[in-house]
Design a protein around this motif. Structure first.
Motif, PDB file in Angstrom:
ATOM      1  N   GLY A  87       0.818  -1.220   0.000  1.00  0.00           N
ATOM      2  CA  GLY A  87       0.000   0.000   0.000  1.00  0.00           C
ATOM      3  C   GLY A  87       0.843   1.259   0.000  1.00  0.00           C
ATOM      4  O   GLY A  87       0.563   2.212  -0.731  1.00  0.00           O
ATOM      5  N   ALA A  88       1.905   1.285   0.820  1.00  0.00           N
ATOM      6  CA  ALA A  88       2.754   2.475   0.922  1.00  0.00           C
ATOM      7  C   ALA A  88       3.570   2.697  -0.343  1.00  0.00           C
ATOM      8  O   ALA A  88       3.844   3.845  -0.716  1.00  0.00           O
ATOM      9  N   VAL A  89       3.974   1.620  -1.015  1.00  0.00           N
ATOM     10  CA  VAL A  89       4.708   1.773  -2.272  1.00  0.00           C
ATOM     11  C   VAL A  89       3.800   2.345  -3.352  1.00  0.00           C
ATOM     12  O   VAL A  89       4.224   3.167  -4.177  1.00  0.00           O
ATOM     13  N   ILE A  90       2.527   1.925  -3.351  1.00  0.00           N
ATOM     14  CA  ILE A  90       1.573   2.491  -4.317  1.00  0.00           C
ATOM     15  C   ILE A  90       1.376   3.976  -4.072  1.00  0.00           C
ATOM     16  O   ILE A  90       1.423   4.798  -4.989  1.00  0.00           O
ATOM     17  N   ASP A 295       5.856   6.325   4.273  1.00  0.00           N
ATOM     18  CA  ASP A 295       6.170   6.747   2.911  1.00  0.00           C
ATOM     19  C   ASP A 295       6.652   5.578   2.064  1.00  0.00           C
ATOM     20  O   ASP A 295       6.742   4.436   2.527  1.00  0.00           O
ATOM     21  N   ARG A 296       6.983   5.858   0.807  1.00  0.00           N
ATOM     22  CA  ARG A 296       7.350   4.793  -0.127  1.00  0.00           C
ATOM     23  C   ARG A 296       8.638   4.074   0.291  1.00  0.00           C
ATOM     24  O   ARG A 296       8.751   2.859   0.137  1.00  0.00           O
ATOM     25  N   LEU A 302       9.534  -2.338   4.442  1.00  0.00           N
ATOM     26  CA  LEU A 302       8.624  -3.357   4.982  1.00  0.00           C
ATOM     27  C   LEU A 302       8.591  -4.580   4.066  1.00  0.00           C
ATOM     28  O   LEU A 302       8.646  -5.725   4.536  1.00  0.00           O
ATOM     29  N   LEU A 303       8.518  -4.354   2.754  1.00  0.00           N
ATOM     30  CA  LEU A 303       8.501  -5.464   1.802  1.00  0.00           C
ATOM     31  C   LEU A 303       9.807  -6.253   1.842  1.00  0.00           C
ATOM     32  O   LEU A 303       9.806  -7.489   1.771  1.00  0.00           O
TER      33      LEU A 303
END
Length: 317
Positions: A87-90, A295-296, A302-303
């Protein structure tokens, strides 16, 4: 081959069933004039955790507590590292400070309580009832505070209800609910049966299967909700969904599973995976509190952490 097909069918049924169940429940509640705040707090939070609940209970009935516990611990870890990361990367995930202060604190307390609970192995019905009571206390307190203050925390829970995308007609909502419930129940049975068979055939510990295939599969509704919220620029809703789901998982599902039968916690989960879940929870809360956003770059981290965790699990088989 049949076991793999059962797992795949279970994942599909859990994904679509969980989504239909949430939409139907929200639609029915709205028609009966329940407040959007209550719908967002209780029905959406509980609904997105229904796949985890059905799967863990099915695993308990099948005599596989390793799968039941691994599902909860693995789902909470995946919700944070995998789903929030995506979600944060999007799009950067914004946080509502008032909601984060209350719900984030509740997540930290309940996650710690769940770890304490698992160390009481075997976890009996009394401890299960304590966790259910803790969840009900959180829901009741949150609802009273939201009604009294009408602050941004209440607005967030209302936004979660709206984001569910409920049908406008009551009969369609009823069909969504019934079909979703059937999908979740059947999907949970397929997933658990197939996962246990795969673990047996490949001599993989059931706890590993619960932490990976089962955990990610039951988290698909949270993934869909988070991605949709991120695309619609509703980052606060995405964060609220994940926090709410993890609270329901840690308190409600572990509690319900312990009420069915005593939970014997696998040694590897006690020694390693519960600490990964707690660390992921702490990282998420630190990211959300610092700058009021994830943020991204933080999402990518996290990923990366989740990829490392999965690689570690694979190496331990």
């Amino acid at each position: 081959m049949i076991s793999v097909l059962l797992v795949l069918a279970g994942l599909v049924l859990l994904s679509f069933g969980g989504d239909g169940l949430v939409r139907g429940a929200v639609g029915i509640a709205t028609k009966f004039r329940l407040s959007p705040m209550f719908v967002g707090l209780v029905l959406v939070g509980f609904g997105t955790s229904m796949p985890e609940l059905a799967t863990s209970l099915q695993a308990q009935f099948a005599g596989s507590p390793d799968v039941a516990i691994g599902n909860v611990v693995g789902s909470n870890t995946a919700n944070i590292l995998l789903i929030m990361g995506i979600g944060a990367v999007i799009r950067p995930i914004l946080a509502v400070r008032e909601a984060l202060l209350r719900d984030g604190l509740a997540l930290a307390i309940i996650s710690a309580a769940a770890v304490f609970l698992l160390f009481q192995s075997p976890v009996g019905r009394v401890w299960g009832a304590v966790m259910i009571a803790l969840l009900l206390a959180y829901i009741g307190l949150s609802y009273m505070l939201d009604r009294r203050r009408g602050d941004k925390a209440a607005a967030l829970h209302e936004a979660e209800a709206v984001s569910a995308g409920a049908p406008e007609r009551l009969w369609i909502s009823a069909l969504f609910f019934a079909g979703g419930l059937a999908g979740v129940l059947i999907g949970a049975r397929f997933l658990v049966t197939g996962a246990i068979d795969i673990a047996t055939q490949l001599a993989i510990p059931e706890a590993i299967i619960g932490l990976t295939i089962v955990a990610v599969g039951t988290s698909l509704p949270e993934l869909a909700a988070t991605v949709a919220a991120a695309i619609r620029r509703q980052g606060d809703v995405a964060l609220g969904n994940v926090i709410g789901s993890n609270i329901f998982n840690a308190a409600g599902i572990l509690g319900a599973a312990a009420l069915v039968a005593p939970l014997e916690t696998p040694a590897r989960i006690l020694g390693e995976d519960v600490w990964v879940m707690l660390a992921a929870t702490a990282i998420l809360l630190v990211f959300a509190f610092t700058g009021q956003r994830v943020d991204r770059r933080e999402g990518a981290l996290l990923l990366a952490l989740y990829a490392g965790y999965i690689a570690w699990l694979a190496g331990s088989v």
